[in-house]
Scaffold this active site. Structure first.
Site, PDB file in Angstrom:
ATOM      1  N   LYS A 294      37.178 -41.434 -19.570  1.00  0.00           N
ATOM      2  CA  LYS A 294      37.399 -42.538 -20.514  1.00  0.00           C
ATOM      3  C   LYS A 294      37.312 -43.885 -19.791  1.00  0.00           C
ATOM      4  O   LYS A 294      36.619 -44.794 -20.244  1.00  0.00           O
ATOM      5  CB  LYS A 294      38.764 -42.402 -21.202  1.00  0.00           C
ATOM      6  CG  LYS A 294      38.933 -41.113 -21.993  1.00  0.00           C
ATOM      7  CD  LYS A 294      40.263 -41.064 -22.721  1.00  0.00           C
ATOM      8  CE  LYS A 294      41.475 -41.055 -21.817  1.00  0.00           C
ATOM      9  NZ  LYS A 294      41.679 -39.807 -21.051  1.00  0.00           N
TER      10      LYS A 294
ATOM     11  N   ARG B  17      47.773 -41.801 -28.039  1.00  0.00           N
ATOM     12  CA  ARG B  17      47.951 -40.501 -27.401  1.00  0.00           C
ATOM     13  C   ARG B  17      48.908 -39.601 -28.178  1.00  0.00           C
ATOM     14  O   ARG B  17      49.152 -38.468 -27.751  1.00  0.00           O
ATOM     15  CB  ARG B  17      48.493 -40.693 -25.982  1.00  0.00           C
ATOM     16  CG  ARG B  17      47.431 -40.593 -24.888  1.00  0.00           C
ATOM     17  CD  ARG B  17      48.097 -40.895 -23.559  1.00  0.00           C
ATOM     18  NE  ARG B  17      47.436 -40.345 -22.414  1.00  0.00           N
ATOM     19  CZ  ARG B  17      46.600 -41.037 -21.636  1.00  0.00           C
ATOM     20  NH1 ARG B  17      46.271 -42.263 -21.915  1.00  0.00           N
ATOM     21  NH2 ARG B  17      46.090 -40.473 -20.569  1.00  0.00           N
TER      22      ARG B  17
ATOM     23  N   ARG C  43      49.785 -32.616 -17.115  1.00  0.00           N
ATOM     24  CA  ARG C  43      49.137 -33.631 -17.948  1.00  0.00           C
ATOM     25  C   ARG C  43      48.183 -32.993 -18.961  1.00  0.00           C
ATOM     26  O   ARG C  43      48.087 -33.435 -20.091  1.00  0.00           O
ATOM     27  CB  ARG C  43      48.389 -34.634 -17.068  1.00  0.00           C
ATOM     28  CG  ARG C  43      49.325 -35.493 -16.244  1.00  0.00           C
ATOM     29  CD  ARG C  43      48.571 -36.468 -15.381  1.00  0.00           C
ATOM     30  NE  ARG C  43      47.874 -37.441 -16.193  1.00  0.00           N
ATOM     31  CZ  ARG C  43      46.858 -38.172 -15.769  1.00  0.00           C
ATOM     32  NH1 ARG C  43      46.418 -38.056 -14.542  1.00  0.00           N
ATOM     33  NH2 ARG C  43      46.290 -39.043 -16.564  1.00  0.00           N
TER      34      ARG C  43
HETATM   35  P1  B4P Z   1      38.571 -41.465 -15.457  1.00  0.00           P
HETATM   36  O1  B4P Z   1      37.469 -42.163 -16.169  1.00  0.00           O
HETATM   37  O2  B4P Z   1      39.381 -42.295 -14.536  1.00  0.00           O
HETATM   38  O3  B4P Z   1      39.568 -40.692 -16.414  1.00  0.00           O
HETATM   39  P2  B4P Z   1      40.485 -41.131 -17.622  1.00  0.00           P
HETATM   40  O4  B4P Z   1      40.197 -40.128 -18.674  1.00  0.00           O
HETATM   41  O5  B4P Z   1      40.294 -42.561 -17.989  1.00  0.00           O
HETATM   42  O6  B4P Z   1      41.945 -41.093 -16.973  1.00  0.00           O
HETATM   43  P3  B4P Z   1      43.433 -40.814 -17.173  1.00  0.00           P
HETATM   44  O7  B4P Z   1      43.642 -40.043 -18.430  1.00  0.00           O
HETATM   45  O8  B4P Z   1      43.811 -40.245 -15.858  1.00  0.00           O
HETATM   46  O9  B4P Z   1      44.405 -42.008 -17.192  1.00  0.00           O
HETATM   47  P4  B4P Z   1      45.231 -43.112 -17.985  1.00  0.00           P
HETATM   48  O10 B4P Z   1      45.122 -44.261 -17.091  1.00  0.00           O
HETATM   49  O11 B4P Z   1      44.781 -43.296 -19.395  1.00  0.00           O
HETATM   50  O12 B4P Z   1      37.890 -40.276 -14.674  1.00  0.00           O
HETATM   51  C1  B4P Z   1      38.626 -39.436 -13.816  1.00  0.00           C
HETATM   52  C2  B4P Z   1      37.817 -39.128 -12.556  1.00  0.00           C
HETATM   53  O13 B4P Z   1      36.613 -38.437 -12.881  1.00  0.00           O
HETATM   54  C3  B4P Z   1      37.388 -40.370 -11.781  1.00  0.00           C
HETATM   55  O14 B4P Z   1      37.561 -40.133 -10.415  1.00  0.00           O
HETATM   56  C4  B4P Z   1      35.904 -40.537 -12.120  1.00  0.00           C
HETATM   57  O15 B4P Z   1      35.167 -41.134 -11.093  1.00  0.00           O
HETATM   58  C5  B4P Z   1      35.475 -39.079 -12.325  1.00  0.00           C
HETATM   59  N1  B4P Z   1      34.395 -38.954 -13.312  1.00  0.00           N
HETATM   60  C6  B4P Z   1      34.268 -39.641 -14.486  1.00  0.00           C
HETATM   61  N2  B4P Z   1      33.152 -39.248 -15.145  1.00  0.00           N
HETATM   62  C7  B4P Z   1      32.580 -38.251 -14.363  1.00  0.00           C
HETATM   63  C8  B4P Z   1      31.406 -37.431 -14.504  1.00  0.00           C
HETATM   64  N3  B4P Z   1      30.599 -37.534 -15.560  1.00  0.00           N
HETATM   65  N4  B4P Z   1      31.159 -36.518 -13.533  1.00  0.00           N
HETATM   66  C9  B4P Z   1      31.954 -36.401 -12.442  1.00  0.00           C
HETATM   67  N5  B4P Z   1      33.073 -37.164 -12.246  1.00  0.00           N
HETATM   68  C10 B4P Z   1      33.382 -38.079 -13.203  1.00  0.00           C
HETATM   69  O16 B4P Z   1      46.761 -42.591 -18.068  1.00  0.00           O
HETATM   70  C11 B4P Z   1      47.658 -42.471 -16.986  1.00  0.00           C
HETATM   71  C12 B4P Z   1      49.086 -42.131 -17.457  1.00  0.00           C
HETATM   72  O17 B4P Z   1      49.672 -43.290 -18.148  1.00  0.00           O
HETATM   73  C13 B4P Z   1      49.244 -40.991 -18.472  1.00  0.00           C
HETATM   74  O18 B4P Z   1      49.351 -39.723 -17.876  1.00  0.00           O
HETATM   75  C14 B4P Z   1      50.580 -41.381 -19.204  1.00  0.00           C
HETATM   76  O19 B4P Z   1      51.710 -40.997 -18.471  1.00  0.00           O
HETATM   77  C15 B4P Z   1      50.515 -42.886 -19.240  1.00  0.00           C
HETATM   78  N6  B4P Z   1      49.944 -43.384 -20.512  1.00  0.00           N
HETATM   79  C16 B4P Z   1      48.751 -44.042 -20.650  1.00  0.00           C
HETATM   80  N7  B4P Z   1      48.522 -44.331 -21.944  1.00  0.00           N
HETATM   81  C17 B4P Z   1      49.571 -43.839 -22.645  1.00  0.00           C
HETATM   82  C18 B4P Z   1      49.898 -43.796 -24.037  1.00  0.00           C
HETATM   83  N8  B4P Z   1      49.084 -44.311 -24.964  1.00  0.00           N
HETATM   84  N9  B4P Z   1      51.066 -43.204 -24.408  1.00  0.00           N
HETATM   85  C19 B4P Z   1      51.891 -42.685 -23.514  1.00  0.00           C
HETATM   86  N10 B4P Z   1      51.650 -42.682 -22.183  1.00  0.00           N
HETATM   87  C20 B4P Z   1      50.495 -43.243 -21.744  1.00  0.00           C
END
Ligand code: B4P
Length: 196
Positions: free
Chosen positions: A14, A89, A146
């Site tokens: 994301k 979420r 998670r």
């Molecule tokens: P990202 O792109 O970083 O993943 P994400 O889905 O955005 O991240 P995430 O869910 O961890 O975090 P958030 O900050 O929202 O990709 C992950 C990895 O994969 C990276 O290293 C990237 O380089 C790699 N990658 C991406 N695409 C790829 C591909 N095509 N092929 C290979 N590798 C690839 O949340 C963090 C925490 O904050 C949550 O756990 C929760 O505790 C809290 N939080 C956030 N929002 C909340 C909400 N609305 N309500 C309650 N708690 C919340």
């Protein structure tokens, strides 16, 4: 206003894809993960409280994140639209977002759902943990927690929006640019049919 939700499990890309979408479409990016990490870096009481949940792989309480999003919407009155990343979420967050947008005579236009295999998700997050410095990336048990929280609390959000036929699934496995191409195709299609 054109409003988009990028939806999917932790590690589905994301944050990665949001950067590309914002660059191409000029939407205002609202990532609750980034907002919470900013609060923590500033050592605010909200940031310190939120970190305790994040470190256990749990969700931060709804009222905290809804308050943050409400302030961010008010701070961007001229936005052409928003890209919501990592929010909503829970179904309660989705209902609150619907109400906040309704006050602005707006709504969610499209939910793009990135689908990625469970083992690939863990692999990506453990890998990210080697360089991110994020405490919630550090260990595989937190990652699995998670993913479990996602299935129980976040997945029903897709059901909330599919009732209104707003959800489109996109394969999140493979090359980042290729995935972006598919996301852009869906956004273009929905924007073309949207007048507002
Ligand atoms: P990202 O792109 O970083 O993943 P994400 O889905 O955005 O991240 P995430 O869910 O961890 O975090 P958030 O900050 O929202 O990709 C992950 C990895 O994969 C990276 O290293 C990237 O380089 C790699 N990658 C991406 N695409 C790829 C591909 N095509 N092929 C290979 N590798 C690839 O949340 C963090 C925490 O904050 C949550 O756990 C929760 O505790 C809290 N939080 C956030 N929002 C909340 C909400 N609305 N309500 C309650 N708690 C919340």
């Amino acid at each position: 206003m054109f409003n988009l939700i990028l939806f999917g499990p932790p590690g589905s890309g994301k944050g990665t894809q949001s950067a590309n979408i914002v660059e191409k479409y000029g939407l205002v990016h609202l990532s609750t993960g980034d907002l919470l990490r900013h609060e923590r870096a500033m050592k605010t009481p909200l940031g310190i409280e939120a970190q305790q949940f994040i470190d256990k792989g749990q969700l931060v309480p709804d009222e905290v994140v809804i308050g943050m999003i409400s302030s961010a919407l008010d701070a961007n009155t001229d936005a052409p639209g928003f890209l919501f990343d990592g929010f909503p979420r829970t179904v309660a967050q989705a209902e609150a977002l619907d109400r906040l947008l309704d006050l602005k005579r707006a709504s969610i236009n499209l939910v793009l759902f990135l689908e990625v295999d469970d083992e690939e998700l863990i692999k990506r997050l453990v890998n990210r943990g080697k360089t991110s410095g994020r405490t919630d990336d550090a260990d595989e048990n937190i990652q699995r927690k998670r993913q479990e929280v996602y299935k129980n609390e976040t997945l029903p959000v897709a059901g909330h929006y599919s009732k209104h036929k707003k959800v489109v699934q996109v394969n999140g496995m493979g090359d980042v640019e290729e995935i972006f191409g598919q996301l852009a195709q869906q956004i273009d299609r929905r924007m073309d049919s949207y007048v507002g």
